[in-house]
Write a protein that holds these residues in place. Structure first.
Motif, mmCIF file in Angstrom:
data_model
loop_
_atom_site.group_PDB
_atom_site.id
_atom_site.type_symbol
_atom_site.label_atom_id
_atom_site.label_comp_id
_atom_site.label_asym_id
_atom_site.label_seq_id
_atom_site.Cartn_x
_atom_site.Cartn_y
_atom_site.Cartn_z
ATOM 1 N N GLY A 101 0.821 -1.210 0.000
ATOM 2 C CA GLY A 101 0.000 0.000 0.000
ATOM 3 C C GLY A 101 0.849 1.252 0.000
ATOM 4 N N GLY A 102 1.941 1.244 0.784
ATOM 5 C CA GLY A 102 2.842 2.387 0.803
ATOM 6 C C GLY A 102 3.493 2.631 -0.552
ATOM 7 N N ILE A 103 3.884 1.553 -1.222
ATOM 8 C CA ILE A 103 4.470 1.692 -2.558
ATOM 9 C C ILE A 103 3.460 2.307 -3.525
ATOM 10 N N LEU A 104 2.209 1.875 -3.423
ATOM 11 C CA LEU A 104 1.181 2.410 -4.322
ATOM 12 C C LEU A 104 0.916 3.895 -4.067
ATOM 13 N N VAL A 105 0.995 4.313 -2.805
ATOM 14 C CA VAL A 105 0.867 5.744 -2.510
ATOM 15 C C VAL A 105 2.007 6.519 -3.164
ATOM 16 N N TRP A 106 3.220 5.991 -3.051
ATOM 17 C CA TRP A 106 4.380 6.628 -3.684
ATOM 18 C C TRP A 106 4.170 6.774 -5.190
ATOM 19 N N LEU A 107 3.682 5.721 -5.821
ATOM 20 C CA LEU A 107 3.470 5.769 -7.263
ATOM 21 C C LEU A 107 2.323 6.707 -7.640
ATOM 22 N N THR A 108 1.266 6.695 -6.845
ATOM 23 C CA THR A 108 0.106 7.538 -7.134
ATOM 24 C C THR A 108 0.475 9.020 -7.129
ATOM 25 N N TYR A 109 1.294 9.411 -6.177
ATOM 26 C CA TYR A 109 1.683 10.816 -6.031
ATOM 27 C C TYR A 109 3.091 11.074 -6.580
ATOM 28 N N PHE A 110 3.528 10.280 -7.519
ATOM 29 C CA PHE A 110 4.929 10.272 -7.941
ATOM 30 C C PHE A 110 5.502 11.664 -8.256
ATOM 31 N N PRO A 111 4.835 12.512 -9.043
ATOM 32 C CA PRO A 111 5.451 13.822 -9.363
ATOM 33 C C PRO A 111 5.526 14.765 -8.166
ATOM 34 N N HIS A 112 4.737 14.506 -7.133
ATOM 35 C CA HIS A 112 4.614 15.454 -6.029
ATOM 36 C C HIS A 112 5.765 15.367 -5.031
ATOM 37 N N TRP A 113 6.442 14.221 -4.951
ATOM 38 C CA TRP A 113 7.570 14.108 -4.025
ATOM 39 C C TRP A 113 8.686 15.063 -4.454
ATOM 40 N N GLU A 114 8.882 15.173 -5.743
ATOM 41 C CA GLU A 114 9.916 16.058 -6.269
ATOM 42 C C GLU A 114 9.612 17.522 -5.955
ATOM 43 N N GLU A 115 8.326 17.839 -5.802
ATOM 44 C CA GLU A 115 7.911 19.220 -5.546
ATOM 45 C C GLU A 115 7.863 19.549 -4.050
ATOM 46 N N THR A 116 8.138 18.548 -3.200
ATOM 47 C CA THR A 116 7.981 18.717 -1.754
ATOM 48 C C THR A 116 9.337 18.583 -1.066
ATOM 49 N N GLU A 120 9.528 15.774 6.904
ATOM 50 C CA GLU A 120 8.580 15.228 7.882
ATOM 51 C C GLU A 120 7.219 15.000 7.231
ATOM 52 N N GLY A 121 6.818 15.912 6.353
ATOM 53 C CA GLY A 121 5.561 15.729 5.640
ATOM 54 C C GLY A 121 5.604 14.529 4.718
ATOM 55 N N ILE A 122 6.758 14.291 4.109
ATOM 56 C CA ILE A 122 6.910 13.116 3.252
ATOM 57 C C ILE A 122 6.821 11.842 4.086
ATOM 58 N N LEU A 123 7.547 11.794 5.211
ATOM 59 C CA LEU A 123 7.453 10.613 6.076
ATOM 60 C C LEU A 123 6.038 10.442 6.609
ATOM 61 N N GLY A 124 5.385 11.562 6.941
ATOM 62 C CA GLY A 124 4.022 11.504 7.467
ATOM 63 C C GLY A 124 3.005 11.019 6.452
#
Length: 239
Positions: A101-116, A120-124
């Motif tokens: 499930g965590g991997i799928l969240v990462w993939l779902t929001y894939f472009p947004h990690w680069e923008e953040t 702490e918000g990423i870990l959260g």
């Protein structure tokens, strides 16, 4: 529901994937930059997790009890509502489901990690972190909140309910716990919901991530397990 243990384990695995995808998905939506849900807050997260539980259970109720939580499975076994032989397979499936499930969240929001850049918000978006780091009181918060969860779920098992109502009430219970008790720790109340996605955070190449905070990771595992045990023991005494 008279499925074999194998099918029950498959159900717990799939259901926990859905739980974490929807639950951590709402956290990611609130935390990550350029998300349309950015900054929508704790009320949105609380209802998102409640709905995640409800619809996760509905999706696999024909396969398994829909625990998705080692603390719940342990409590149900102590209350003689689940065979002990099912506990470890359930726990392993739930934790593995949390990881996927965590991997799928990462993939779902894939472009947004680069923008953040908020680590702490990423870990959260994967695992819980305390608002004030005090391991003793963080542990107590997780323990008491999970006590409420497991005791409430055990109460539902002793109540005559219309068909299909149990998952909805379980979702309301999760939402109430998040709203009332979630402020101190972000409220895991579920070792698999925290450990599985935390492992995903550790191992996946997530842009801008920091550490996975393993120093805190024992709190959302052992606090909920103890809370579930206490709830089941009290339930046994009363019933």
């Amino acid at each position: 529901m008279n499925n074999s243990l194998t099918m029950q384990v498959v159900g717990e695995f799939i259901g926990t994937i859905i739980l974490v995808l929807l639950g951590d998905g709402v956290c990611a939506g609130v935390n990550l930059n350029k998300s349309k849900a950015k900054g929508s807050g704790w009320i949105v997260i609380s209802f998102g997790w409640g709905f995640a539980v409800t619809f996760g259970v509905f999706c696999v109720s024909w396969l398994c009890p829909g625990h998705f939580n080692p603390a719940v499975s342990l409590g149900m076994a102590l209350a003689n509502k689940l065979p002990w032989s099912s506990v470890l397979p359930y726990m392993l499936a739930q934790t593995a489901g949390g990881f996927i499930g965590g991997i799928l969240v990462w993939l779902t929001y894939f472009p947004h990690w680069e923008e953040t850049t908020d680590k702490e918000g990423i870990l959260g978006s994967f695992a819980t972190t305390p608002a004030i780091r005090n391991y003793t009181w963080n542990f107590f918060t997780e323990m008491i909140a999970t006590f409420v969860l497991v005791f409430g779920l055990l109460g539902l098992t002793n109540t005559k309910l219309a068909a299909g109502l149990n998952p909805l009430l379980a979702g309301f219970l999760i939402t109430a716990i998040c709203l009332s008790l979630g402020g101190p720790t972000g409220i895991a109340i579920n070792p698999a919901r925290d450990l599985g996605p935390r492992l995903a955070h550790q191992f996946m190449p997530i842009a801008n991530k920091g550490g996975s905070d393993w120093a805190y990771s024992w709190v959302p595992v052992f606090g909920p397990l103890l809370g579930g045990v206490i709830a089941a023991l009290l339930f046994n005494v009363i019933v």
